[in-house]
Scaffold this motif. Structure first.
Motif, PDB file in Angstrom:
ATOM      1  N   LEU A 218       0.823  -1.206   0.000  1.00  0.00           N
ATOM      2  CA  LEU A 218       0.000   0.000   0.000  1.00  0.00           C
ATOM      3  C   LEU A 218       0.858   1.257   0.000  1.00  0.00           C
ATOM      4  O   LEU A 218       0.563   2.233  -0.710  1.00  0.00           O
ATOM      5  N   LEU A 219       1.926   1.259   0.767  1.00  0.00           N
ATOM      6  CA  LEU A 219       2.811   2.421   0.806  1.00  0.00           C
ATOM      7  C   LEU A 219       3.597   2.572  -0.490  1.00  0.00           C
ATOM      8  O   LEU A 219       3.913   3.698  -0.903  1.00  0.00           O
ATOM      9  N   GLY A 224       1.501   8.931  -0.717  1.00  0.00           N
ATOM     10  CA  GLY A 224       0.858   9.960   0.087  1.00  0.00           C
ATOM     11  C   GLY A 224      -0.269   9.440   0.957  1.00  0.00           C
ATOM     12  O   GLY A 224      -1.143  10.224   1.362  1.00  0.00           O
ATOM     13  N   LEU A 225      -0.277   8.166   1.254  1.00  0.00           N
ATOM     14  CA  LEU A 225      -1.351   7.585   2.059  1.00  0.00           C
ATOM     15  C   LEU A 225      -1.263   8.068   3.501  1.00  0.00           C
ATOM     16  O   LEU A 225      -0.171   8.268   4.043  1.00  0.00           O
ATOM     17  N   ILE A 243       8.587   2.408   6.896  1.00  0.00           N
ATOM     18  CA  ILE A 243       8.775   3.451   5.877  1.00  0.00           C
ATOM     19  C   ILE A 243      10.239   3.619   5.516  1.00  0.00           C
ATOM     20  O   ILE A 243      10.588   3.969   4.374  1.00  0.00           O
ATOM     21  N   GLN A 244      11.127   3.341   6.434  1.00  0.00           N
ATOM     22  CA  GLN A 244      12.561   3.534   6.201  1.00  0.00           C
ATOM     23  C   GLN A 244      13.166   2.485   5.278  1.00  0.00           C
ATOM     24  O   GLN A 244      14.297   2.652   4.835  1.00  0.00           O
ATOM     25  N   ASP A 246      13.820   0.257   1.908  1.00  0.00           N
ATOM     26  CA  ASP A 246      13.821   0.560   0.474  1.00  0.00           C
ATOM     27  C   ASP A 246      12.683  -0.144  -0.258  1.00  0.00           C
ATOM     28  O   ASP A 246      12.181   0.361  -1.267  1.00  0.00           O
ATOM     29  N   LYS A 247      12.275  -1.316   0.241  1.00  0.00           N
ATOM     30  CA  LYS A 247      11.193  -2.046  -0.430  1.00  0.00           C
ATOM     31  C   LYS A 247       9.869  -1.296  -0.343  1.00  0.00           C
ATOM     32  O   LYS A 247       9.008  -1.448  -1.196  1.00  0.00           O
ATOM     33  N   THR A 248       9.724  -0.481   0.689  1.00  0.00           N
ATOM     34  CA  THR A 248       8.484   0.280   0.841  1.00  0.00           C
ATOM     35  C   THR A 248       8.421   1.423  -0.155  1.00  0.00           C
ATOM     36  O   THR A 248       7.356   1.733  -0.706  1.00  0.00           O
ATOM     37  N   ARG A 249       9.557   2.088  -0.403  1.00  0.00           N
ATOM     38  CA  ARG A 249       9.560   3.227  -1.323  1.00  0.00           C
ATOM     39  C   ARG A 249       9.442   2.796  -2.771  1.00  0.00           C
ATOM     40  O   ARG A 249       8.867   3.499  -3.590  1.00  0.00           O
TER      41      ARG A 249
END
Length: 259
Positions: A218-219, A224-225, A243-244, A246-249
């Motif tokens: 989702l992130l 911008g969620l 959030i920190q 890399d897989k999330t970004r």
């Protein structure tokens, strides 16, 4: 003749049937035997186990909700008795229709009807049990429920065992001991409990990883969620720490603030 007539009037099989007889002048007369009140259909066949024909082939059947506890508590015992058999008949019909649809590889319309009937029957049993318990406590001072106790089974887990009557005493009943071995002193229950706890731990760990991966996707798709709303939806996931990574970004690279 009057005795035969009165006997036949009390029999429901002779409803709406004309019985000829002879009077003193040898003149034939007819008695029409009818039953004034009836609660079931006169013609009953195997079609009682099937739904109404107008619902055959439909994708959805509109029905109401299930019976709630508050609605059943204000009913009399006679009404509850009648309602139980109505629900029982409806459940048999739905089970027959479900089996027939599965045999013909068709879609069973509105399968939630069976769940609503089962919930209604469970609530009705709860209300009847409450009334029985209240009556027994008022009359005898006991609940009226079957007595029992907490015992340990052969796998080392505690469960509530309901007592029952036996013709042979417990210490002489060898058959009872073969089927109810409540002994956890051996090493087999310990090994089983260890493996069972490991299985439960793996299930919880996999479920937690699935929730974390869902938040990560989702992130990644929606940078911008709202983080607060996402935290309320997944309270066991550490979103600030996630959030920190890399897989999330994904392919999104945040701009570095200039000093």
């Amino acid at each position: 003749m009057f005795r035969i007539f009165s006997k036949l009037c009390g029999n429901a099989r002779y409803c709406s049937k004309i019985l000829p007889s002879l009077n003193s002048n040898n003149q034939s007369t007819s008695f029409i035997l009818t039953k004034k009140v009836h609660t079931t259909k006169i013609l009953k066949d195997l079609m009682e186990f099937f739904d109404d024909k107008k619902n055959w082939g439909e994708s959805e059947v509109k029905v109401g909700r299930h019976w709630q506890l508050d609605e059943l508590r204000i009913k009399s015992n006679v009404d509850l008795h009648k309602l139980w058999y109505i629900l029982l008949k409806e459940r048999n019909m739905l089970l027959t229709m479900e089996h027939e649809c599965n045999e013909n590889m068709q879609l069973f319309p509105s399968p939630e009807r069976l769940d609503k009937v089962k919930i209604s029957m469970r609530n009705l049993e709860t209300v009847v049990r409450e009334r029985n318990r209240a009556y027994h406590e008022l009359e005898t001072g006991e609940s009226g429920e079957r007595p029992g106790q907490m015992v340990t089974n052969s796998l080392g887990y505690n469960f509530y065992y309901k007592s029952c009557e036996h013709v042979i005493p417990q210490f002489m009943n060898s058959k009872w001991y073969k089927t109810h071995k409540f002994d956890s002193s051996t090493k087999v229950p310990l090994k089983f409990q260890l493996l069972y706890r490991e299985k439960l731990y793996n299930q919880k760990r996999r479920a937690k990883n699935r929730r974390r991966n869902e938040v990560m996707m989702l992130l990644r798709r929606n940078p911008g969620l709202d983080k607060n709303l996402l935290q309320e939806r997944f309270p066991d996931v550490d979103i600030p720490k996630l959030i920190q990574k890399d897989k999330t970004r994904g392919h999104f690279v945040p701009e570095i603030e200039k000093k």
